[in-house]
Design a protein around this motif. Sequence first.
Motif, PDB file in Angstrom:
ATOM      1  N   TRP A  98      51.453   5.335  31.481  1.00 46.58           N
ATOM      2  CA  TRP A  98      52.347   4.949  30.270  1.00 46.58           C
ATOM      3  C   TRP A  98      51.271   4.179  29.113  1.00 46.58           C
ATOM      4  N   ILE A  99      50.558   3.292  29.676  1.00 44.86           N
ATOM      5  CA  ILE A  99      50.045   2.429  28.627  1.00 44.86           C
ATOM      6  C   ILE A  99      48.647   2.841  28.130  1.00 44.86           C
ATOM      7  N   GLU A 100      47.833   3.877  28.624  1.00 44.61           N
ATOM      8  CA  GLU A 100      46.835   4.457  28.483  1.00 44.61           C
ATOM      9  C   GLU A 100      46.813   5.237  27.101  1.00 44.61           C
ATOM     10  N   ARG A 101      48.081   5.515  26.818  1.00 47.73           N
ATOM     11  CA  ARG A 101      48.439   6.494  25.699  1.00 47.73           C
ATOM     12  C   ARG A 101      48.358   5.444  24.485  1.00 47.73           C
ATOM     13  N   ILE A 102      49.027   4.513  24.841  1.00 49.08           N
ATOM     14  CA  ILE A 102      48.858   3.281  23.693  1.00 49.08           C
ATOM     15  C   ILE A 102      47.589   2.572  23.587  1.00 49.08           C
ATOM     16  N   LEU A 103      46.861   2.472  24.658  1.00 51.26           N
ATOM     17  CA  LEU A 103      45.493   1.733  24.375  1.00 51.26           C
ATOM     18  C   LEU A 103      44.578   2.401  23.068  1.00 51.26           C
ATOM     19  N   TYR A 104      44.423   3.466  23.005  1.00 50.32           N
ATOM     20  CA  TYR A 104      44.037   4.266  21.885  1.00 50.32           C
ATOM     21  C   TYR A 104      44.392   4.305  20.675  1.00 50.32           C
ATOM     22  N   ARG A 105      45.826   3.864  20.280  1.00 52.74           N
ATOM     23  CA  ARG A 105      46.476   4.066  19.266  1.00 52.74           C
ATOM     24  C   ARG A 105      46.104   3.365  18.027  1.00 52.74           C
ATOM     25  N   THR A 106      45.553   2.190  18.171  1.00 53.84           N
ATOM     26  CA  THR A 106      44.878   1.350  16.993  1.00 53.84           C
ATOM     27  C   THR A 106      43.623   0.898  17.447  1.00 53.84           C
ATOM     28  N   ILE A 107      42.687   1.709  16.595  1.00 57.13           N
ATOM     29  CA  ILE A 107      41.252   1.292  16.771  1.00 57.13           C
ATOM     30  C   ILE A 107      40.465   0.518  15.765  1.00 57.13           C
ATOM     31  N   THR A 108      40.058  -0.714  15.988  1.00 54.27           N
ATOM     32  CA  THR A 108      39.443  -1.527  14.974  1.00 54.27           C
ATOM     33  C   THR A 108      37.856  -1.685  15.622  1.00 54.27           C
ATOM     34  N   PRO A 109      37.049  -2.419  14.267  1.00 54.94           N
ATOM     35  CA  PRO A 109      35.642  -2.517  14.770  1.00 54.94           C
ATOM     36  C   PRO A 109      35.514  -3.393  16.026  1.00 54.94           C
ATOM     37  N   TYR A 110      36.153  -4.477  16.284  1.00 50.26           N
ATOM     38  CA  TYR A 110      35.963  -5.432  17.261  1.00 50.26           C
ATOM     39  C   TYR A 110      37.194  -5.466  18.076  1.00 50.26           C
ATOM     40  N   GLY A 111      38.179  -4.905  17.930  1.00 49.73           N
ATOM     41  CA  GLY A 111      39.370  -4.820  18.893  1.00 49.73           C
ATOM     42  C   GLY A 111      40.071  -6.114  18.589  1.00 49.73           C
TER      43      GLY A 111
END
Length: 307
Positions: free
Chosen positions: A42-55
């Motif tokens: 479930w959470i792996e789908r959310i892991l890559y939802r919002t990508i920023t340079p430094y996280g």
Amino acid sequence: MDDSDAPFFPPELEREIFETAAVLYPQTIGSLLYVSKRVHDWIERILYRTITPYGARSTCSTRVLLDAIQSNLKPESFFRDRVLHLHLNAFSNSALPDVPKLLSMCPEVRDLRITIDAHQIQLDQILPGLAALRLRRLGAFLKLVLPSSIPGPVLAAVTHLNIFDSFPTHDQLTNWLVLFPVLTHVAVRHNSVPLARNVLAVCKNLQVLVFLHLGRSMGGKRENIPSAEDDRFVRMLTHFGWSEEDWITGSNGGMDFWTSAEIFIAKKRRGEIVPDSRCWIEKKDGIGYEYFADNPPSEFSPVIPSP
């Protein structure tokens, strides 16, 4: 990870609890991934939802995403519909080669923030990746992304446009805006009231026009700050409008500067803003964050909006 123990809650409720925790507290995602196999999925789908340079405060950094892609542990198709909000920058020259790759690998991005200007990268390097996108929200230096060679479909669905270029001319700005057929929200770094009137006249479907001011204060007495005599016009400070944190909040459905402007306009139309000529948000309005202050806070201080 161990799924041997039966869950205490119905699966639908359990999933909602974990996914809500991941969205509201992205710093917990790393730990949640190890709760159990089902939670990991479930959470792996959310892991890559919002990508920023430094996280920071997002669900994932660009480096984590690139490492996952280059590991070849998952097919490239795995990432296509998972990255929805993407911020790309090039404050370090070493990050520039990754920009075309990230764009090409994330064709389902709907909210793109690209803080790279035309002096740092050539359009032809990112055009293939841009051409595949059907964006709803865009924050960018338009001198980078709007040469005549960019395909029209990229801009066809954009409703929210945050323009990072400083002080575009009247003709330049209107020439940019007419390329976006369904624009409803525009933010630009400018202070010309005639320009605001021109934009509102040209873009008749516009619902919100925000002028973002450089620095931490608009200067002068507040009662002397000019308005465009149009309730769609709002003045704010770049202390918030430029902020990545504000962008992350908005991408996850929270109170960002767009939402605050919408609420302000609605209150103004109901006669709740005094004086009715005021075109900026004050703390007493009870709207999201205080976007106009001589000394704005260093961190966001949320205020529950009045109904």
